[in-house]
Structure formats: C-alpha cells, structure tokens
Design an enzyme around this catalytic site. Structure first.
Site: not given
Ligand code: ATP
Length: 304
Positions: A12, A99, A101, A138
């Site tokens: 994401k 990172a 993501m 998340d």
C-alpha cells in the site's frame, strides 16, 4: 481438501497521512488514506502431515521463526482452531522491507486468508480483520484492501471509491527508517494547524474524481520528521515533481516516496532516470505501477 495455495500480498501507499494526537497509552490517533498498489509478495502455502509451521524466504535477513508476521498469522489461526496438520510456507518478497508500504502486514493478511481457506475455517472477512489487529494496526486494512480511510490507531476503516486512474512511480532510497523512531520524534501534540494534511479534502477530491486536486492536497505529516533527518527523501520527491509528477509524497513512515502521474510517458521517463540515469544514486528500488482496487485478488491458484 486444498493441499496448495498461491497467494499475492499487495503493498500500500498513503495518499494522506495525518497524526491527530499522541494518546496516553503511547499509541497515536491517525487519519490515513490507504491505497493498494499493484506490487505484491508471493506466498505459497503447502499442507503437510507433520504438525507445525515451517517458513522460508528469499531474503536472508528476514526472520523465519515466530518473529515473522507470516508465521505469527498462521500460528494465530492454527492455534485457535486446534489444527493438527502442518503447513510449509514460502515467502518471496518484492515489496520493499521496512519502507512504509505495509509489506509485512500484507503478508500476514494474505496468510490469514490462506489458512482460513485451506482449512475451511469459515471466518468472514470481518472476523479475519478482528484477528488481524492483534498482529499489527495495518493488518485489518490489508485484509480489506483497496481505497480506505483508516482511523483510530489504524483499525477503524471506511471504504472509499477508487481514486482517478494514473501511473504510480515508487522509489525507495537505500536507507532504513524505524517507524517507532519516527513517531517518537513527531511531538504530535505540538504540530501547527498548517502541518496537518487536509484528509477530508483528499476524500472530496477522490469522490469528485479530480486527480489534480487530490495531488495538491496529498500530504504526510511524518515528513516533518523524516525530511529533516534524511534529505534524500526530499531529493526524490523534488525530482519527481520536476519531472512531470502531478503530486509526490512519502508513504507511511518512509523512506519510500511515490509520485502520481497523469502522463504515462513522463512516468516511464522518470522511472528510467531512477533506474539507469542521472538520479540512479537516489533510489535503490524503483517500481512503475498503478492503483489496485480488485478485491478478489488474494488467491492466484490452488490445488485440491
Ligand atoms: P508499515 O508500512 O506497516 O510501517 P513497513 O513497510 O514499514 O510497514 P515491513 O516491511 O512490514 O515494514 O516490516 C518491518 C519489519 O518487520 C522488518 O524490519 C522485518 O524484520 C519485520 N518483519 C517481520 N515479518 C516480515 C515480513 N513478512 N515481511 C517484511 N518484514 C517483516
């Protein structure tokens, strides 16, 4: 009985990331616009007769024991349902690690989906999301995927329509950023009003399918910390903006930067600059991709 599953775990980016305040329990209340992109890790799950979980991965520095989110996700469901057979899992990482993501969270979400399917546990998506939050804030979003507003510590999710189509250029510099350290340096309760991105404005722009307005409003409050500490993040962002991006910001706690391009040729040329050209020293990993809003994409294949 399903003996083998191939899964895709998508990464994401954050089209917007705001931190509202630091709570007394140490967590931060956030408001984030989450967006799945077409970059994915490959996960293969094989059924074994012997009990237990074995994990292998293509990255030597990742743990293959209970410290890996893949292992934790499989164990969570297998323990709860008293599964006596075992699984062997292969993880091929493509999403940059640490990172911003959500690569690990996405792997965990895919494995929750896979174990539920392989052992016919009958859990709904909502039930997988409730279990996922135990693995990371998340993970529920990574079970749901697509475009969403994420609130609370990341567990309150509201689906949004897909944003207007564009090319997404992703560049990660060769530095590591600790999410924990970024939040520690944020001083969320002392931010000035103009340091907070306009999350509601981004939502309105998405609903209006107005890419230019969405790009103007994109913002990440964590840049107030990371841009100071790592100038390379600003350099990548500036390079994208000077080379045709409609908007460019850092994703999550960084250091990955993404640029959105309505002009695919400009996106391709900038990608090549990062890869082989004058700015190849700025980024270690570069991807040219797009938004991904297909909700039925975990399974790539299965063998009975
Ligand atoms: P987020 O966007 O949620 O902050 P991230 O991109 O910053 O995520 P990840 O790549 O998910 O971070 O992983 C961060 C750390 O978690 C790594 O340093 C790694 O050692 C550990 N980890 C555990 N399991 C995994 C996994 N399956 N993939 C990647 N990292 C993992």
């Amino acid at each position: 009985m399903i003996r083998h599953l191939s899964l895709k775990a998508y990464g994401k980016i954050n089209l917007g990331l705001d931190v509202l305040r630091k709570r007394e329990d140490g967590y931060h209340d956030v408001r984030m616009i989450m967006q799945t992109v077409r970059i994915y890790d490959h996960i293969e799950i094989d059924l074994r007769r012997e009990p237990g979980i074995t994990l292998s991965t293509n990255l030597f520095y990742l743990p293959v024991n209970e410290n890996n989110l893949v292992y934790k996700a499989a164990k969570l469901l297998m323990d709860e349902f008293g599964i006596t057979q075992g699984v062997s899992i292969r993880l091929k990482k493509i999403i940059p690690v640490a990172a911003g993501m959500a690569g690990g969270s996405s792997d965990a979400a895919a494995v929750l989906f896979g174990i539920n399917k392989m052992f016919h546990l009958g859990l709904s998506q909502q039930e997988l999301m409730t279990r996922g939050v135990k693995l990371g804030a998340d993970v529920p979003y990574c079970v749901m995927r697509g475009t969403a507003l994420s609130e609370g510590i990341g567990e309150i999710l509201t689906p949004l329509p897909p944003p207007p189509h564009c090319k997404v250029l992703i560049a990660k510099p060769g530095i590591s950023v600790s999410t924990k350290a970024v939040y520690e340096h944020l001083h969320a309760n002392e931010l000035k009003p103009d340091q907070h991105p306009d999350i509601d404005g981004i939502i309105r722009a998405i609903r209006a399918q107005d890419l230019a307005d969405m790009c103007c409003k994109m913002g990440n409050v964590l840049e107030t910390v990371t841009l100071r500490q790592h100038p390379v993040i600003r350099s990548i962002r500036d390079f994208m903006m000077e080379h045709g991006a409609d908007g460019a910001i850092m994703s999550g706690s960084g250091p990955t930067v993404f640029g959105l391009y309505s002009d695919p040729d400009a996106a391709r040329k900038t990608y090549e600059q990062f890869h082989y050209g004058s700015s190849s020293e700025l980024a270690k990993q570069v991807f040219l991709t797009e938004f991904f809003n297909n909700k039925n994409h975990f399974t790539q294949g299965e063998n009975q």
